[in-house]
Design a protein around this motif. Structure first.
Motif, PDB file in Angstrom:
ATOM      1  N   ASP A  11       3.860  -0.016   1.710  1.00  0.00           N
ATOM      2  CA  ASP A  11       4.568   0.900   1.208  1.00  0.00           C
ATOM      3  C   ASP A  11       4.770   0.678  -0.408  1.00  0.00           C
ATOM      4  O   ASP A  11       4.892   1.643  -1.252  1.00  0.00           O
ATOM      5  N   PHE A  12       4.915  -0.377  -0.726  1.00  0.00           N
ATOM      6  CA  PHE A  12       5.261  -0.670  -2.329  1.00  0.00           C
ATOM      7  C   PHE A  12       4.241  -0.147  -2.988  1.00  0.00           C
ATOM      8  O   PHE A  12       4.180   0.150  -4.159  1.00  0.00           O
TER       9      PHE A  12
ATOM     10  N   LYS B 201      10.567   2.994  -1.966  1.00  0.00           N
ATOM     11  CA  LYS B 201      10.001   1.885  -2.080  1.00  0.00           C
ATOM     12  C   LYS B 201      11.092   0.647  -1.582  1.00  0.00           C
ATOM     13  O   LYS B 201      12.192   0.856  -2.327  1.00  0.00           O
TER      14      LYS B 201
END
Length: 216
Positions: free
Chosen positions: A146-147, A157
């Motif tokens: 996700d980052f 994030k």
């Protein structure tokens, strides 16, 4: 270092790892807010764990809320809950089994059965380390994915929290402690696996033959 000392060292490492798993399970810092790009406001920090999420204000105030629904949780959270609780229970079982079969206790007479019980305790510690590694790596993979995902907004994030690092340290202690216990018990069993035969001196009888009763 004697085998008994190595066994006690392995047991101590296993206990530390077990306590670390319980600590990581209860901490809400599995995922924490990531302050990147335009999201530089640090007035509050969000912590997300297995059992609750917390909002920490810059003033030091913290508000936590326990998850209302279990079925509505993401699969990684549900799996993390189940596996960490199982590991906490298995760690207690491993502790009792290892103490019963340890060389420094007299619960069971020394022999093959005693060493097998200790090996079983060490194997349970290793199993605990493998099981707790699953949710830790699962969470880490989601956070990292996700980052670096451009479709996820910066406000959503997250970064890896302290609970993940504590869990990884506990995993290392469980694996290393379990391996020490198993290796120590295996070496001890190999040393005692060769029976020692004693024989009495042969003395001639009256008819110049050796009495068979002198053999043991």
């Amino acid at each position: 270092m004697t085998s008994a000392a190595v066994e006690i060292l392995g047991l101590g490492l296993g206990i530390l790892g077990w306590v670390g798993v319980i600590l990581a399970c209860g901490l809400p810092m599995w995922q924490v807010s990531a302050f990147i790009d335009v999201n530089i406001v640090v007035a509050q920090t969000i912590w997300e764990g297995l059992w609750m999420n917390c909002v920490v204000q810059s003033t030091g105030q913290m508000q936590c809320k326990v998850y209302d629904s279990i079925l509505a949780l993401p699969p990684e959270v549900q799996a993390g809950r189940a596996l960490t609780v199982i590991v906490a229970l298995l760690g207690l079982v491993a502790l009792m089994v290892t103490v019963v079969g340890a060389q420094c206790t007299n619960c069971i007479r020394p022999g093959k059965m005693k060493s097998r019980i200790v090996i079983a305790g060490g194997a349970i510690y290793i199993l605990c380390g493998v099981l707790v590694l699953i949710p830790l790596c699962w969470f880490a993979n989601i956070v990292i994915s996700d980052f670096y995902d451009p479709t996820v907004p910066p406000s959503k994030k997250r970064e890896m929290g302290a609970a993940l690092y504590i869990g990884w340290a506990a995993t290392a202690l469980l694996l290393f402690g379990g391996c020490l216990i198993c290796c120590c018990s295996c070496s001890q069993r190999d040393e005692t696996s060769f029976p020692v035969k004693y024989s009495a001196p042969r003395r001639p009888t009256s008819n110049s033959e050796y009495d068979k009763k002198n053999y043991v």
